[in-house]
Design a protein around this motif. Structure first.
Motif, PDB file in Angstrom:
ATOM      1  N   GLU A  61      35.921  37.751  42.649  1.00  0.00           N
ATOM      2  CA  GLU A  61      36.344  39.114  42.320  1.00  0.00           C
ATOM      3  C   GLU A  61      36.381  39.585  41.322  1.00  0.00           C
ATOM      4  OE1 GLU A  61      34.245  42.170  44.757  1.00  0.00           O
ATOM      5  OE2 GLU A  61      33.143  39.548  44.586  1.00  0.00           O
ATOM      6  N   SER A  62      37.398  39.407  41.118  1.00  0.00           N
ATOM      7  CA  SER A  62      37.931  39.533  39.058  1.00  0.00           C
ATOM      8  C   SER A  62      37.213  39.261  38.038  1.00  0.00           C
ATOM      9  CB  SER A  62      39.550  39.175  39.211  1.00  0.00           C
ATOM     10  OG  SER A  62      39.941  39.656  40.389  1.00  0.00           O
ATOM     11  N   GLN A  89      29.907  39.990  29.641  1.00  0.00           N
ATOM     12  CA  GLN A  89      29.992  38.948  30.168  1.00  0.00           C
ATOM     13  C   GLN A  89      31.815  38.892  30.611  1.00  0.00           C
ATOM     14  OE1 GLN A  89      30.179  36.423  26.443  1.00  0.00           O
ATOM     15  NE2 GLN A  89      32.016  37.604  25.184  1.00  0.00           N
ATOM     16  N   VAL A  90      32.217  37.311  30.792  1.00  0.00           N
ATOM     17  CA  VAL A  90      33.110  36.771  31.403  1.00  0.00           C
ATOM     18  C   VAL A  90      33.819  36.553  29.975  1.00  0.00           C
ATOM     19  CG1 VAL A  90      35.278  34.841  32.398  1.00  0.00           C
ATOM     20  CG2 VAL A  90      32.712  36.346  33.711  1.00  0.00           C
ATOM     21  N   ARG A 124      42.285  43.169  42.925  1.00  0.00           N
ATOM     22  CA  ARG A 124      41.192  42.537  42.343  1.00  0.00           C
ATOM     23  C   ARG A 124      40.990  43.077  40.334  1.00  0.00           C
ATOM     24  NH1 ARG A 124      36.062  44.114  45.455  1.00  0.00           N
ATOM     25  NH2 ARG A 124      37.080  45.521  45.816  1.00  0.00           N
ATOM     26  N   THR A 125      41.387  44.297  40.446  1.00  0.00           N
ATOM     27  CA  THR A 125      42.141  45.022  38.710  1.00  0.00           C
ATOM     28  C   THR A 125      43.245  44.647  38.460  1.00  0.00           C
ATOM     29  OG1 THR A 125      40.266  46.949  39.791  1.00  0.00           O
ATOM     30  CG2 THR A 125      42.047  47.302  37.867  1.00  0.00           C
ATOM     31  N   ALA A 126      43.974  44.231  39.244  1.00  0.00           N
ATOM     32  CA  ALA A 126      45.451  44.110  38.291  1.00  0.00           C
ATOM     33  C   ALA A 126      45.279  42.528  37.932  1.00  0.00           C
ATOM     34  CB  ALA A 126      46.113  43.857  39.530  1.00  0.00           C
ATOM     35  N   LEU A 181      44.261  38.899  32.815  1.00  0.00           N
ATOM     36  CA  LEU A 181      43.087  38.021  32.307  1.00  0.00           C
ATOM     37  C   LEU A 181      42.631  38.254  30.912  1.00  0.00           C
ATOM     38  CD1 LEU A 181      40.917  36.615  35.308  1.00  0.00           C
ATOM     39  CD2 LEU A 181      42.560  35.411  34.143  1.00  0.00           C
ATOM     40  N   LYS A 182      42.433  39.242  30.919  1.00  0.00           N
ATOM     41  CA  LYS A 182      42.184  40.449  29.762  1.00  0.00           C
ATOM     42  C   LYS A 182      43.780  40.397  29.056  1.00  0.00           C
ATOM     43  CE  LYS A 182      37.636  43.489  30.700  1.00  0.00           C
ATOM     44  NZ  LYS A 182      38.249  45.199  31.404  1.00  0.00           N
TER      45      LYS A 182
END
Length: 409
Positions: free
Chosen positions: A222-223, A233-234, A189-191, A196-197
């Protein structure tokens, strides 16, 4: 006790049937297909897809496989170019029957290079002329090369004007490895959120579409949820999310959707009631409805799909060669072109963009119209209510979540 044993027997019987189908589908497929072919073997008639691959898998140390199904705490980045033969049916992946592959007939790797993070940003700037990025997350039971070739096929066949980014998470590529794969999705999830970030923070990127399949939809949701909780926010650059055959518990999905916050991307979900893989997943998960098997044309779903912004495509009547009916989003030529050309290019499905030709039955977001001579209607729908499966007068946990009931934890 008797009921529990009966459920366990049905689950094991279903898993065994699924296992046999998977063995049939993969029979005769060679392993280690990622070694690049020599330049003089490249077919002049073939097309190619260049993609950036991010993975939380452990490197194999072998150029023929690149990565294993085991987990790595470090994110790895690879520049891959896939050659796709000209004479091939849309929606198919032509696996080589022997090695090295014949690029006149087979998918083949023509270039593979490990990248550092700065090199990956340079790659993005040189391969992203219009600012649009499509990020794909594969599903359960996938080797590294499975996800690479499937995504290359989708990008090529859809003709979407996007920069392809693949995120592949650790899967042991075994039908009996369902629980390992599910935990690997959690592990990643974090990866994936950081991937995405990094894309959203890149100045060359203006529009991101996330497309996830099967168990990969859990990782995607989840990510995105983690991003929303951390940042409020996304990222507004993530404008479209496509969930294909989502292997998601409907109640969990409702909670995830709610926690994305008020400013959400546009969502499109593909469902199919004849999805045999999701039928087995439902048994494994305690007989709880999966989002990918919801029927948007019937109650309780129809009346609950009319208030917010999700498009649901019911692909039940769409036929492909997939015996599990689980990969229609990529194997049906019409659906590939619809999702790729319309959504991944940054456009939103409307009634003027859904015409797929005579005779194709496709239900769109709670209508009972089929797409044939007339285009079907697209109905905006509240995703959190996609499939409660609850006909009782008492509200389900999902409904309570959607209404913001503070007593529901």
């Amino acid at each position: 006790m008797v009921q529990r044993l009966s459920r366990n027997r049905r689950a094991m019987g279903g898993i065994s049937a699924l296992f046999l189908l998977a063995l049939t589908a993969c029979g005769g497929r060679p392993e280690g297909v990622l070694t690049p072919i020599s330049a003089n073997m490249v077919s002049p008639s073939a097309s190619d897809v260049a993609m950036l691959v991010a993975t939380s898998r452990k490197p194999s140390g072998d150029p023929a496989t690149l990565f294993t199904g085991e987990r790595s705490p470090a994110l790895s980045l690879t520049d891959l170019t896939i050659s796709i033969p000209a004479k091939r049916a849309v929606g198919t992946v032509e696996w080589p029957k022997k090695l090295p592959p014949n690029p006149e007939k087979d998918f083949a790797v023509v270039a593979a290079k490990s990248l550092s993070i700065p090199e990956a940003h340079d790659w993005l700037h040189s391969h992203n002329p219009n600012g649009r990025v499509l990020v794909f997350v594969h599903g359960f039971n996938n080797r590294y090369e499975d996800s690479v070739f499937r995504f290359a096929q989708f990008v090529n066949d859809s003709k979407a004007k996007v920069t392809p980014i693949l995120f592949t998470w650790p899967s042991r590529a075994s039908v009996l490895g369902y629980n390992y794969d599910k935990e690997s999705a959690n592990f990643s999830r974090t990866a994936f959120e950081r991937t995405l970030k990094a894309l959203a923070d890149d100045r060359s990127v203006t529009d991101i579409t996330v497309m996830a399949h099967s168990m990969g939809t859990w990782l995607a949701m989840e990510s995105l949820r983690q991003m929303a909780l951390e940042d409020g926010q996304v990222s507004p650059k993530i404008r479209n999310v496509i969930l294909a055959s989502p292997d998601l518990d409907v109640d969990v999905f409702g909670r995830q959707w709610n926690e994305l916050g008020p400013k959400k991307p546009k969502f499109t979900i593909t469902v199919s009631r004849d999805d045999r893989a999701l039928a087995i997943s439902r048994l494994i998960a305690g007989n709880v409805d999966r989002v990918g098997q919801a029927d948007p044309s019937k109650e309780p779903y129809k009346s609950k799909l009319q208030a917010a912004g999700i498009t649901v495509l019911d692909l039940t009547v769409v036929k492909t060669a997939d015996r599990l009916n689980h990969s229609k989003f990529a194997e049906s030529p019409e659906i590939v072109q619809l999702l790729g050309a319309q959504l991944a290019s940054g456009q939103i499905l409307t009634d003027s963009r859904v015409g797929l030709g005579d005779g194709l039955g496709l239900v769109v977001a709670g209508t009972v119209d089929t797409i044939g001579n007339a285009a079907a209607k697209t109905v905006s729908a509240p995703v959190a209510d996609v499939a409660t499966g609850n006909n009782d007068s008492q509200p389900s946990e999902l409904e309570a979540i959607l209404k913001g009931d503070p007593t529901t934890e």
